[in-house]
Design a protein around this motif. Structure first.
Motif, short mmCIF file in Angstrom:
data_model
loop_
_atom_site.label_atom_id
_atom_site.label_comp_id
_atom_site.label_asym_id
_atom_site.label_seq_id
_atom_site.Cartn_x
_atom_site.Cartn_y
_atom_site.Cartn_z
N THR A 180 0.81 -1.23 0.00
CA THR A 180 0.00 0.00 0.00
C THR A 180 0.83 1.26 0.00
N PRO A 181 1.91 1.41 0.84
CA PRO A 181 2.68 2.66 0.83
C PRO A 181 3.33 2.92 -0.50
N GLY A 182 3.95 1.88 -1.15
CA GLY A 182 4.59 2.11 -2.44
C GLY A 182 3.60 2.49 -3.51
N ASN A 183 2.45 1.80 -3.53
CA ASN A 183 1.42 2.14 -4.52
C ASN A 183 0.88 3.55 -4.30
N GLN A 184 0.73 3.90 -3.02
CA GLN A 184 0.24 5.24 -2.73
C GLN A 184 1.25 6.30 -3.18
N GLU A 185 2.55 6.01 -3.03
CA GLU A 185 3.56 6.95 -3.50
C GLU A 185 3.52 7.09 -5.01
N GLN A 186 3.27 5.98 -5.72
CA GLN A 186 3.17 6.05 -7.18
C GLN A 186 1.97 6.86 -7.61
N LEU A 187 0.84 6.71 -6.90
CA LEU A 187 -0.37 7.48 -7.22
C LEU A 187 -0.16 8.97 -6.96
N ASP A 188 0.54 9.27 -5.83
CA ASP A 188 0.82 10.68 -5.53
C ASP A 188 1.74 11.29 -6.57
N MET A 189 2.69 10.51 -7.06
CA MET A 189 3.61 11.02 -8.08
C MET A 189 2.87 11.34 -9.37
N LEU A 190 1.92 10.48 -9.76
CA LEU A 190 1.13 10.74 -10.97
C LEU A 190 0.28 12.00 -10.82
N GLU A 191 -0.31 12.16 -9.64
CA GLU A 191 -1.14 13.35 -9.42
C GLU A 191 -0.30 14.63 -9.44
N LYS A 192 0.92 14.56 -8.85
CA LYS A 192 1.81 15.73 -8.89
C LYS A 192 2.21 16.07 -10.31
N LEU A 193 2.47 15.02 -11.13
CA LEU A 193 2.84 15.23 -12.52
C LEU A 193 1.70 15.90 -13.29
N ALA A 194 0.48 15.44 -13.05
CA ALA A 194 -0.67 16.04 -13.72
C ALA A 194 -0.86 17.50 -13.31
N GLN A 195 -0.69 17.77 -11.99
CA GLN A 195 -0.84 19.14 -11.51
C GLN A 195 0.25 20.04 -12.08
N GLN A 196 1.48 19.51 -12.19
CA GLN A 196 2.59 20.29 -12.75
C GLN A 196 2.33 20.64 -14.22
N MET A 197 1.83 19.70 -15.00
CA MET A 197 1.51 19.95 -16.41
C MET A 197 0.38 20.97 -16.53
N LYS A 198 -0.57 20.91 -15.62
CA LYS A 198 -1.68 21.87 -15.64
C LYS A 198 -1.19 23.27 -15.32
N ASP A 199 -0.28 23.39 -14.34
CA ASP A 199 0.27 24.70 -13.98
C ASP A 199 1.08 25.29 -15.13
N GLU A 200 1.88 24.43 -15.80
CA GLU A 200 2.67 24.93 -16.93
C GLU A 200 1.76 25.44 -18.05
N LYS A 201 0.66 24.75 -18.26
CA LYS A 201 -0.28 25.16 -19.31
C LYS A 201 -0.90 26.51 -18.96
N GLU A 202 -1.30 26.69 -17.71
CA GLU A 202 -1.89 27.98 -17.31
C GLU A 202 -0.88 29.12 -17.40
N ALA A 203 0.38 28.83 -17.07
CA ALA A 203 1.44 29.86 -17.17
C ALA A 203 1.64 30.27 -18.63
N LEU A 204 1.61 29.27 -19.55
CA LEU A 204 1.76 29.62 -20.98
C LEU A 204 0.59 30.44 -21.47
N LYS A 205 -0.63 30.12 -21.01
CA LYS A 205 -1.80 30.94 -21.40
C LYS A 205 -1.69 32.35 -20.89
N ALA A 206 -1.21 32.49 -19.65
CA ALA A 206 -1.09 33.84 -19.08
C ALA A 206 -0.09 34.68 -19.87
N GLU A 207 1.00 34.07 -20.33
CA GLU A 207 1.98 34.80 -21.13
C GLU A 207 1.41 35.19 -22.47
#
Length: 313
Positions: free
Chosen positions: A286-313
């Motif tokens: 469970t801990p390793g799987n949970q870490e993998q799930l958290d990593m995927l969510e962070k990656l998705a959030q990072q891509m979303k933030d980069e997209k919003e920053a490009l739109k703002a520019e």
């Protein structure tokens, strides 16, 4: 029109002076309180105009108006003096361009015309209207059986023409002052930029070509009047810009589709990651799987933030 106003003002002064002389001799019957009030208000307007003209209209006037007083001080101050003593309307002779003489070719600034228009409105409301009302009362009582009735009628006609000229001056100055700088292009036949999807593309094109800058950014070296007479192929230019705008619209639509595809891929990746984590989940992992799930969510959030920053520019 200022020259005509100057001449009619002298006629008005002569007729009103003759009426006052007849009133002193006792030839005018009845109570003429309204006429006395109009004469008193006119004298008060002349006194107020003296201070306004000296301190504001001359001292803070346009360069042309100051130049008239500097080069021709005798005639300029003589006209100003008689306008202070007799009637403020005589001062317009300095801007009448009478006989194309430079000594009568001054130019009032917009602020100067506004002050003169205020005095003109006060003259119409506090001098002309009371005098006309008094003449109506006198005419309904005595008719045209006396000389005073004819003289008063003549004064009314002259003052009516003067008021019409003053109203035309006020309306012309209001019309000129009401033209905003932003409307000058429309009056010259230039169309405004259309609002819509192509607005950003036009702005980017203007910034790339340097055409988006104001004339004031170039200082005195830039003069748009030098290029007014250059021939322009309007039809070819319109077709060129229309084609370029269409290409930019297609490019923007392609970018939007690409961004939507990226969003769908990110969502699909996160969904698959969560599903795989749930399927492979065991009590010991469970801990390793949970870490993998958290990593995927962070990656998705990072891509979303980069997209919003490009739109703002």
């Amino acid at each position: 029109m200022q020259s005509l106003l100057f001449l009619l003002t002298w006629c008005e002064l002569a007729v009103v002076l003759y009426l006052v002389l007849m009133w002193v001799r006792g030839e005018v019957e009845g109570d003429r309180s309204l006429t006395v009030i109009s004469l008193g208000v006119q004298a008060l307007l002349n006194l107020c105009f003296m201070g306004v003209h000296c301190k504001l209209m001359v001292r803070n006037g346009s360069a042309e108006y100051k130049q008239v007083f500097k080069e021709y001080p005798g005639s300029s101050w003589f006209i100003s003096a008689i306008s202070y003593l007799l009637d403020f309307k005589l001062s317009v002779f300095l801007v009448s361009s009478f006989a194309a003489r430079p000594r009568w070719s001054g130019t009032l600034s917009q602020d100067g015309w506004q002050k003169f228009n205020i005095f003109a409105l006060l003259y119409i409301g506090l001098v002309y209207l009371p005098f006309t009302a008094d003449f109506y009362l006198y005419f309904t009582t005595y008719g045209l059986r006396k000389l005073t009735s004819f003289v008063a009628a003549e004064a009314c006609v002259i003052r009516t023409i003067i008021c019409l000229i003053l109203m035309l001056e006020i309306l012309s100055q209001c019309a000129c002052a009401g033209i905003n700088e932003s409307d000058l292009g429309r009056r010259a036949g230039l169309s405004k930029d259309k609002k819509g999807k192509g607005g950003k593309g036009k702005k980017r094109r203007a910034l790339r070509s340097g055409m988006g800058n104001e004339e004031s950014d170039y200082g005195d070296e830039y003069d748009s009047e030098e290029y007014d007479d250059l021939p322009i192929a309007e039809e070819e230019g319109d077709e060129y810009y229309e084609e370029e705008e269409e290409a930019e619209l297609e490019e923007e639509e392609g970018e939007e589709e690409y961004e939507e595809e990226e969003d769908e891929e990110v969502k699909e990746l996160v969904t698959k990651g969560r599903r795989s984590v749930k399927e492979a989940a065991t009590p010991g992992e469970t801990p390793g799987n949970q870490e993998q799930l958290d990593m995927l969510e962070k990656l998705a959030q990072q891509m979303k933030d980069e997209k919003e920053a490009l739109k703002a520019e």
